[in-house]
Motif scaffolding. Sequence first.
Motif, PDB file in Angstrom:
ATOM      1  N   ASP A 155       0.831  -1.209   0.000  1.00 15.68           N
ATOM      2  CA  ASP A 155       0.000   0.000   0.000  1.00 15.68           C
ATOM      3  C   ASP A 155       0.866   1.259   0.000  1.00 15.68           C
ATOM      4  OD1 ASP A 155      -2.609  -0.950  -0.162  1.00 15.68           O
ATOM      5  OD2 ASP A 155      -2.741  -1.330   1.999  1.00 15.68           O
ATOM      6  N   ARG A 188      -0.979  -3.300  -7.702  1.00 20.34           N
ATOM      7  CA  ARG A 188      -2.368  -3.551  -7.291  1.00 20.34           C
ATOM      8  C   ARG A 188      -2.783  -4.994  -7.571  1.00 20.34           C
ATOM      9  NH1 ARG A 188      -4.820   0.989  -5.696  1.00 20.34           N
ATOM     10  NH2 ARG A 188      -4.130   3.006  -6.540  1.00 20.34           N
ATOM     11  N   LEU A 190      -1.121  -7.123  -4.992  1.00 20.48           N
ATOM     12  CA  LEU A 190      -1.768  -6.890  -3.695  1.00 20.48           C
ATOM     13  C   LEU A 190      -3.033  -7.732  -3.591  1.00 20.48           C
ATOM     14  CD1 LEU A 190      -1.943  -5.312  -1.030  1.00 20.48           C
ATOM     15  CD2 LEU A 190      -3.140  -3.497  -2.284  1.00 20.48           C
ATOM     16  N   ARG A 223      -3.876 -10.560  -0.821  1.00 18.92           N
ATOM     17  CA  ARG A 223      -5.130 -10.497  -0.040  1.00 18.92           C
ATOM     18  C   ARG A 223      -5.907 -11.803  -0.168  1.00 18.92           C
ATOM     19  NH1 ARG A 223      -6.187  -5.553   2.038  1.00 18.92           N
ATOM     20  NH2 ARG A 223      -5.355  -3.696   0.975  1.00 18.92           N
TER      21      ARG A 223
END
Length: 466
Positions: A103, A204, A207, A211
């Motif tokens: 992030d 992204r 990420l 997740r």
Amino acid sequence: MLAFRAAARPFASLIAGLITSSGRPAALAMAVAALSLLGNPAQAQAAQANWWESITGSGTPDYTGRRSEDGDRERAARQAEPLDDLRPDAMPMRSDEMIAAIDAAIAKYQQIADSGGWPVVPPGRMMREGEDDDRVPLLRRRLQMSGDMRTRNDGYNSYTFDGELTDAVKRYQRRNGLRPTGRVERSTYPALNMSVDQRIAQLRMNLGRIRELMANPVEERYVLVNVPAFQLEAVQKYEVQQRHRVIVGRTERQSPSVKATIRALNFFPYWRVPDSVAHLDLIPRLLKEPDYLQNEKIRVLDAAGVKEIDPQTVNWTAPEAQKLKFRQDPGPQNALGLVRIDMPNEHTVYMHDTPMKPLFAQRSRAFSAGCVRVEGVFNLVDWLAHYEQGWGEPGRAQQIVEAGQAVDVTLTRPVPVYFVYITAWAERDGDVEFRPDIYGRDGAVDQVAEMDRDPSEPAPAVTLAP
């Protein structure tokens, strides 16, 4: 639970296994002494002098007439500088800390995008230290913006490629999984000229992958293999306890994304050759090399994989040959090396040792047929079996190998394992790391062929191995 299998191998093969499995003086001394007992002092002396040449892929190839002086110097520099491509600290890839670090990297890169992004460095001939090039000011600015050039000389417009710029290029290459030569060469331009918006999209995407890995509770103890980074991490109590370099599937035989459980360890394993490898690799090879099966100690079995068949009686060009099965005997020549890590899954992939250890010195390590070969695998095996009765201390795996006894260890505490595909992440110190999209799963151009290839040496041969 330890189960012993009959290791019906000649004594000399066992000695070769000892020599291959360890560079330790104790193992070598055992091997030489044993050969002396067989009444062949000359063979013992040869083993002591050249024991490393028994390892498949070792030795000193003769490239006479093919090496340039520059290539010799670069090779010597590479040998003096150890490979530094493993992640540096105990933060797991699969963690809330990693999510926070990515992030922060996205926020930093977004600031660069909002200011107009970094400049494009026009591809062309190689740029290197000591030479002048009109593109040097652009390169310097590009590396300043990404944080690879630590000193900021915004007004410095020299066209000379100096030592400071060499260090910055090396830093950039390391962060991108490229060989840190300090030269801007063909393999560097594609990574260098990805726009900041493309890098944000890549961060992204990865990420999201992390997740997804975090969607279920994180186990206290697990193994994670990051395929495009060619590395494995063994995690316990939310900290990485071991990291290992790995060899993964080549582009046409990709290592799949897998969630499985490690349930057993097989010492001195047989290799049951998968049908895909048999049809695509093995049968075409033995048509060219009739002695290949004998040399590699590979047996031919019937379609049920039970009854042994004399290969001299088989017509290898007939359709019936495609139904036959193959099994390689245990030993130093075995494609699985000296230990296999059993992790049942729908893709029938697993982790294992390998006799082709020199391949771990490559920065790009996509050489297998889909399975994962692990450098320093005995250390990983000790970690996996740590809670088994009689294991406890490190070095137990090496002791089993030196004893020469085929052993199967069923883990009473199975360990989850993940094969994942992470091409971008960030570290606690703020460094942002990228790796080439070797299988095209990010939608980027495949760069694996450009990675860690010394033009003065041939690419490693594709071997018959999982």
